[in-house]
Design a protein around this motif. Structure first.
Motif, PDB file in Angstrom:
ATOM      1  N   HIS A  49      -2.367  16.110  27.890  1.00  0.00           N
ATOM      2  CA  HIS A  49      -3.079  15.201  26.993  1.00  0.00           C
ATOM      3  C   HIS A  49      -2.159  14.193  26.316  1.00  0.00           C
ATOM      4  CE1 HIS A  49      -6.799  17.701  27.088  1.00  0.00           C
ATOM      5  NE2 HIS A  49      -5.934  18.688  27.262  1.00  0.00           N
ATOM      6  N   SER A  54     -10.684  14.838  35.852  1.00  0.00           N
ATOM      7  CA  SER A  54     -11.980  14.596  36.475  1.00  0.00           C
ATOM      8  C   SER A  54     -11.983  13.267  37.213  1.00  0.00           C
ATOM      9  CB  SER A  54     -13.083  14.595  35.405  1.00  0.00           C
ATOM     10  OG  SER A  54     -12.944  13.468  34.556  1.00  0.00           O
ATOM     11  N   SER A 100     -11.481  15.294  21.855  1.00  0.00           N
ATOM     12  CA  SER A 100     -11.073  16.667  22.076  1.00  0.00           C
ATOM     13  C   SER A 100     -12.059  17.628  21.436  1.00  0.00           C
ATOM     14  CB  SER A 100      -9.673  16.902  21.501  1.00  0.00           C
ATOM     15  OG  SER A 100      -9.323  18.255  21.572  1.00  0.00           O
ATOM     16  N   SER A 137      -9.236  17.989  31.405  1.00  0.00           N
ATOM     17  CA  SER A 137      -9.966  19.164  30.945  1.00  0.00           C
ATOM     18  C   SER A 137      -9.266  19.807  29.748  1.00  0.00           C
ATOM     19  CB  SER A 137     -10.080  20.181  32.088  1.00  0.00           C
ATOM     20  OG  SER A 137     -10.587  21.407  31.626  1.00  0.00           O
ATOM     21  N   GLU A 138     -10.072  20.346  28.809  1.00  0.00           N
ATOM     22  CA  GLU A 138      -9.496  21.025  27.642  1.00  0.00           C
ATOM     23  C   GLU A 138      -8.790  22.319  28.023  1.00  0.00           C
ATOM     24  OE1 GLU A 138      -9.074  19.952  24.827  1.00  0.00           O
ATOM     25  OE2 GLU A 138     -10.386  18.219  24.712  1.00  0.00           O
ATOM     26  N   SER A 139      -9.073  22.829  29.219  1.00  0.00           N
ATOM     27  CA  SER A 139      -8.395  24.043  29.676  1.00  0.00           C
ATOM     28  C   SER A 139      -7.017  23.742  30.264  1.00  0.00           C
ATOM     29  CB  SER A 139      -9.257  24.756  30.725  1.00  0.00           C
ATOM     30  OG  SER A 139      -9.465  23.922  31.860  1.00  0.00           O
ATOM     31  N   SER A 140      -6.691  22.477  30.383  1.00  0.00           N
ATOM     32  CA  SER A 140      -5.401  22.084  30.951  1.00  0.00           C
ATOM     33  C   SER A 140      -4.279  22.352  29.953  1.00  0.00           C
ATOM     34  CB  SER A 140      -5.421  20.596  31.314  1.00  0.00           C
ATOM     35  OG  SER A 140      -6.471  20.309  32.218  1.00  0.00           O
ATOM     36  N   GLN A 177     -10.852  12.007  32.916  1.00  0.00           N
ATOM     37  CA  GLN A 177     -10.791  12.849  31.732  1.00  0.00           C
ATOM     38  C   GLN A 177     -10.017  14.134  32.024  1.00  0.00           C
ATOM     39  OE1 GLN A 177     -11.970  11.840  28.726  1.00  0.00           O
ATOM     40  NE2 GLN A 177     -12.462   9.905  29.753  1.00  0.00           N
ATOM     41  N   CYS A 231      -3.462  19.663  35.551  1.00  0.00           N
ATOM     42  CA  CYS A 231      -4.182  18.924  34.518  1.00  0.00           C
ATOM     43  C   CYS A 231      -5.683  18.849  34.770  1.00  0.00           C
ATOM     44  CB  CYS A 231      -3.604  17.510  34.391  1.00  0.00           C
ATOM     45  SG  CYS A 231      -1.911  17.496  33.733  1.00  0.00           S
ATOM     46  N   ASN A 232      -6.140  19.213  35.958  1.00  0.00           N
ATOM     47  CA  ASN A 232      -7.579  19.276  36.260  1.00  0.00           C
ATOM     48  C   ASN A 232      -8.310  18.006  35.832  1.00  0.00           C
ATOM     49  OD1 ASN A 232      -7.399  22.015  37.180  1.00  0.00           O
ATOM     50  ND2 ASN A 232      -7.346  22.677  35.047  1.00  0.00           N
TER      51      ASN A 232
END
Length: 414
Positions: free
Chosen positions: A266, A252, A196, A258-261, A256, A249-250
């Motif tokens: 997570h 990838s 993270s 995304s931290e913007s999710s 993975q 959750c975007n």
């Protein structure tokens, strides 16, 4: 691996002559579907598990296995001479199945991308597919062994097994009460800083999830997740929940988040958790009632009529519950999902019974029947990846030049 399980035993009757072939064919279909959605689900997402609400092909496999496990118990325990002895055998069988599930899906085996093995006890996953089946199996077995019933001809189907229905309704009622009445407060969890980019504390990143609600059935604030977090602990849950495939959750192509999710994207979540095991056990009891029809009615027409009526009633009730707001959700194993999938299993079993046991077309389903007879062995081979690892051992020049690696890079990670 996907969330399915084979029947723990193939002992369906006391003699080979009375064996119902459609049971093995149905179980073989479950194994076949398990293989299809496991290996083709990443290529064709439409057949893999639904990210949250809704139902895809993969979402039928687990309840189908639970259904056939319960149905078979009606034949296994048709005549119980020693209840205590039968109880110990059922408990021992369930414990063996549970421990096998921990070994296969607890994190001890690391998959096709790593030939290593071993698991940190502090992070082992306690629940899983076989563990869920063992719970449903022992609940249905104890119902069949201990609960009183009257013969079919005396009082009919529903009244004859009144106490079985009471257990199934009680499990569903407890599930609904806990799902809608429990208060879910705001909560936090931590992930290693290496995974993270958020500000860290004590080498961990802290995520906060805002809830403060009752009756929420979303991924973030449902009571099923809260119960598992309190009882099992974060580190013992499934680390790659299917809801990460939601658009929010975007995720990838490499899996993975995304931290913007949103923070809940997570967190771990176990689809075979404690609360949803209540309705999963009810599925086994429903299958048990189909087994009673098979055990106590001798004519094909009577069996098919009762199964069909039971299935149609269940699917109508399940669709009604979905219409009034109880979503069809595999991860939560909602009551509407339980009824619809159990009814689907009943209709499918009717079709196989008509094809195989009534009309005698066993050649058409011989492969499925063989798979059903060896369902547990096939499940172990697939879940442990032993078959895949064996194929992976043949390579050209370098270890990565093998057919398994080529398929994964070509189709899965393309």
């Amino acid at each position: 691996m996907a969330d399915y399980l084979p029947l723990p035993d193939s002992e369906l009757s006391n003699t080979r002559a009375t064996r119902v072939a459609s049971l093995d064919v149905f179980r073989g279909l479950c194994v076949f579907l398990m293989m299809v959605v496991d290996y083709a689900g990443s290529v064709f997402p439409i057949i893999s598990h639904s990210p949250w609400n809704g139902i895809h092909l993969a979402d039928f496999v687990m309840p189908f296995f639970l259904f056939i496990a319960g149905l078979s118990l009606a034949l296994v325990y048709k005549k119980v001479t020693n209840r205590v002895d039968a109880t110990w055998k059922a408990l021992f069988r369930a414990v063996k199945l549970f421990l096998l599930g921990v070994l296969l899906q607890g994190g001890y085996l690391h998959g096709v991308t790593s030939l290593t093995y071993g698991v940190d006890i502090e992070k082992i996953r306690w629940m899983g597919v076989l563990q869920r089946i063992s719970i449903g199996y022992v609940v249905a077995a104890l119902c069949e062994i201990w609960l009183p019933y009257r013969t079919w001809r005396e009082v009919g189907f529903f009244k004859g097994f009144y106490w079985h229905w009471c257990v199934a309704f009680s499990l569903s009622a407890i599930y609904l009460w806990l799902s809608y009445a429990l208060y879910v407060p705001d909560w936090q969890f931590m992930v290693p800083t290496s995974a993270s980019s958020l500000p860290s504390s004590n080498n961990s990143s802290v995520y906060s999830v805002k809830c403060s609600v009752r009756g929420d059935l979303g991924p973030a604030c449902n009571s099923a997740g809260m119960i598992d977090r309190y009882i099992l602990g974060f580190d013992h849950l499934y680390m790659k929940p299917v809801y990460r495939n939601l658009k929010e959750c975007n995720i990838s192509a490499k899996g993975q988040v995304s931290e913007s999710s949103p923070p809940w994207c997570h967190t771990p979540f176990d689809p075979e958790g404690i609360l949803s095991s209540l309705t999963a056990a009810a599925t086994c009891i429903i299958g048990l009632q189909y087994g009673h029809i098979l055990a106590h009615l001798q004519d094909h027409k009577g069996r098919l009529n009762n199964w069909s009526l039971f299935s149609i009633s269940s699917v109508v009730l399940g669709l009604f519950l979905a219409f009034i707001g109880i979503p069809v959700n595999k991860s939560l194993y909602t009551v509407s999902y339980m009824l619809i999938t159990s009814a689907s299993a009943g209709i499918t079993f009717c079709a196989f019974y008509l094809l195989v046991d009534v009309y005698g077309y066993r050649r058409l389903t011989s492969v499925l029947e063989w798979m059903g007879l060896h369902s547990l062995s096939i499940f172990v081979l697939i879940t442990s990846n032993l078959a895949v690892i064996a194929i992976q051992g043949f390579y050209l020049t370098a270890p990565q030049n093998n057919i398994v690696h080529w398929i994964i890079t070509r189709f899965v990670h393309a």
